[in-house]
Motif scaffolding. Structure first.
Motif, short mmCIF file in Angstrom:
data_model
loop_
_atom_site.label_atom_id
_atom_site.label_comp_id
_atom_site.label_asym_id
_atom_site.label_seq_id
_atom_site.Cartn_x
_atom_site.Cartn_y
_atom_site.Cartn_z
N ALA A 53 0.59 -1.33 -0.07
CA ALA A 53 0.07 0.08 0.01
C ALA A 53 0.69 1.34 -0.05
O ALA A 53 0.42 2.30 -0.73
N ALA A 54 1.98 1.39 0.55
CA ALA A 54 2.84 2.14 0.64
C ALA A 54 3.63 2.60 -0.59
O ALA A 54 3.57 3.74 -1.08
N VAL A 55 3.73 1.45 -1.21
CA VAL A 55 4.30 1.64 -2.71
C VAL A 55 3.49 2.13 -3.76
O VAL A 55 3.60 3.14 -4.49
N VAL A 56 2.13 1.73 -3.55
CA VAL A 56 1.03 2.13 -4.37
C VAL A 56 0.66 3.78 -4.03
O VAL A 56 0.49 4.55 -4.96
N THR A 57 0.74 4.16 -2.76
CA THR A 57 0.71 5.60 -2.69
C THR A 57 1.57 6.31 -3.08
O THR A 57 1.18 7.61 -3.89
N VAL B 163 3.59 5.60 -6.00
CA VAL B 163 3.49 5.66 -7.27
C VAL B 163 2.33 6.44 -7.74
O VAL B 163 2.48 7.31 -8.83
N LEU B 164 1.22 6.38 -7.27
CA LEU B 164 -0.12 7.30 -7.58
C LEU B 164 0.25 8.90 -7.36
O LEU B 164 -0.17 9.43 -8.28
N ALA B 165 1.07 9.06 -6.45
CA ALA B 165 1.26 10.64 -5.95
C ALA B 165 2.18 11.07 -7.15
O ALA B 165 2.17 12.26 -7.87
N LEU B 166 3.33 10.27 -7.55
CA LEU B 166 3.87 10.60 -8.79
C LEU B 166 3.39 10.76 -10.02
O LEU B 166 3.81 11.49 -10.89
N CYS B 167 2.41 10.08 -10.24
CA CYS B 167 1.61 10.01 -11.37
C CYS B 167 1.00 11.53 -11.55
O CYS B 167 0.46 11.66 -12.56
N GLY B 168 0.98 12.15 -10.46
CA GLY B 168 0.27 13.43 -10.51
C GLY B 168 1.14 14.48 -11.46
O GLY B 168 0.42 15.09 -12.11
N VAL C 52 -7.95 -3.51 3.20
CA VAL C 52 -7.98 -2.02 3.74
C VAL C 52 -6.97 -1.24 3.53
O VAL C 52 -7.07 -0.03 2.95
N PRO C 53 -5.49 -1.74 3.52
CA PRO C 53 -4.46 -0.89 3.40
C PRO C 53 -4.41 -0.52 1.79
O PRO C 53 -4.11 0.85 1.59
N HIS C 54 -4.78 -1.05 0.85
CA HIS C 54 -4.97 -0.92 -0.40
C HIS C 54 -5.84 0.02 -0.91
O HIS C 54 -5.72 0.85 -1.72
N LEU D 183 -5.33 4.02 -2.26
CA LEU D 183 -6.06 4.44 -3.45
C LEU D 183 -6.35 5.67 -3.22
O LEU D 183 -6.35 6.73 -4.23
N GLY D 184 -7.03 5.84 -2.10
CA GLY D 184 -7.81 7.21 -1.98
C GLY D 184 -6.66 8.25 -1.67
O GLY D 184 -6.80 9.47 -2.10
N VAL D 185 -5.53 8.08 -0.72
CA VAL D 185 -4.59 9.07 -0.44
C VAL D 185 -3.81 9.24 -1.57
O VAL D 185 -3.28 10.29 -1.75
N GLY D 186 -3.27 8.38 -2.17
CA GLY D 186 -2.36 8.50 -3.47
C GLY D 186 -3.32 9.20 -4.44
O GLY D 186 -2.46 10.07 -5.26
N GLY D 187 -4.42 9.20 -4.69
CA GLY D 187 -5.19 9.66 -5.91
C GLY D 187 -5.33 11.46 -5.35
O GLY D 187 -5.25 12.14 -6.23
#
Length: 230
Positions: free
Chosen positions: A61-65, A67-72, A140-142, A146-150
């Motif tokens: 989940a930390a990695v997903v957060t 990666v999504l933040a960098l996709c910004g 739940v972590p994923h 998904l919400g925080v990273g977005g």
């Protein structure tokens, strides 16, 4: 005269409930119970407890957060490229520079917000699909990632688009291009609610994917009146 003695019953006619269990039966049952307890303990640590399974999910989940933040950054680049430009014109009135809209009836400013919202919705859908492919079971972590990273990605995209867009100092820009020359206004996100488009779209899409393609709970097993499985 004495009564005849009744001979004792043969060994095979003795009551079955007085018979001792065969040797090794207690050992087999105990080993089975210990194996079941160990399996339950391992299952609890891997799925529902705070064991290695949960730690792995938190790391993913930390990695997903991140990666999504960098996709910004990519979202900000696309927004700066695709958003319509708001035309401005500089003029001098009584020795003072003023700036006004070059097209008073245009809807370019609405298009700027709309472009960001549509791009954010698309990013939310794609990110939800990727997270679902990574973790097909509910986690739940994923979902939190998904919400925080977005949300972090939307904030970064907003700042990157503004930074890469036209100059923020409108008066200096008007003086630089000259009187009566049309130039583009800086990117501005008037509707701040557009920042929530990415996380909301991601969460709703992930919920839909879990409902359609997620794992199903096993059907309960019934037992007959004599203990047989139905």
């Amino acid at each position: 005269m004495t009564a005849p003695l009744t001979p004792p019953p043969p060994p095979h006619e003795q009551s079955s409930h007085n018979a001792w269990p065969p040797a090794g039966a207690g050992h087999a049952v105990g080993a089975h119970d210990r194996a079941g307890a160990q399996g339950g303990a391992h299952a609890g640590k891997g799925e529902d407890g705070d064991g290695p399974g949960t730690r792995t999910e938190v790391r993913q989940a930390a990695v997903v957060t991140v990666v999504l933040a960098l996709c910004g950054v990519l979202l900000g680049l696309l927004w700066n490229w695709l958003a319509p430009r708001v035309p401005l014109v500089g003029d001098v009135a009584n020795g003072v520079w003023v700036v006004y809209l070059g097209d008073t009836e245009g809807e370019q400013s609405v298009g700027v917000d709309g472009t960001f919202t549509l791009l954010a919705l698309a990013f939310g859908v794609v990110s939800a699909v990727l997270v679902f492919l990574i973790r097909r079971r509910g986690s739940v972590p994923h979902v939190v990632a998904l919400g925080v990273g977005g949300l972090l990605g939307s904030l970064l995209a907003w700042r990157v688009g503004v930074w890469l867009g036209p100059a923020q100092d409108v008066l200096a820009h008007a003086k630089a291009v000259g009187k009566g020359v049309t130039f583009s206004a800086p990117l501005k996100l008037a509707a701040k609610g557009a920042l929530l488009a990415w996380p909301f779209a991601g969460l709703l899409m992930h919920l839909g994917l879990m409902a359609l393609f997620g794992p199903r709970d096993p059907e309960p097993v019934g037992y007959g009146p004599h203990g047989e499985t139905r």
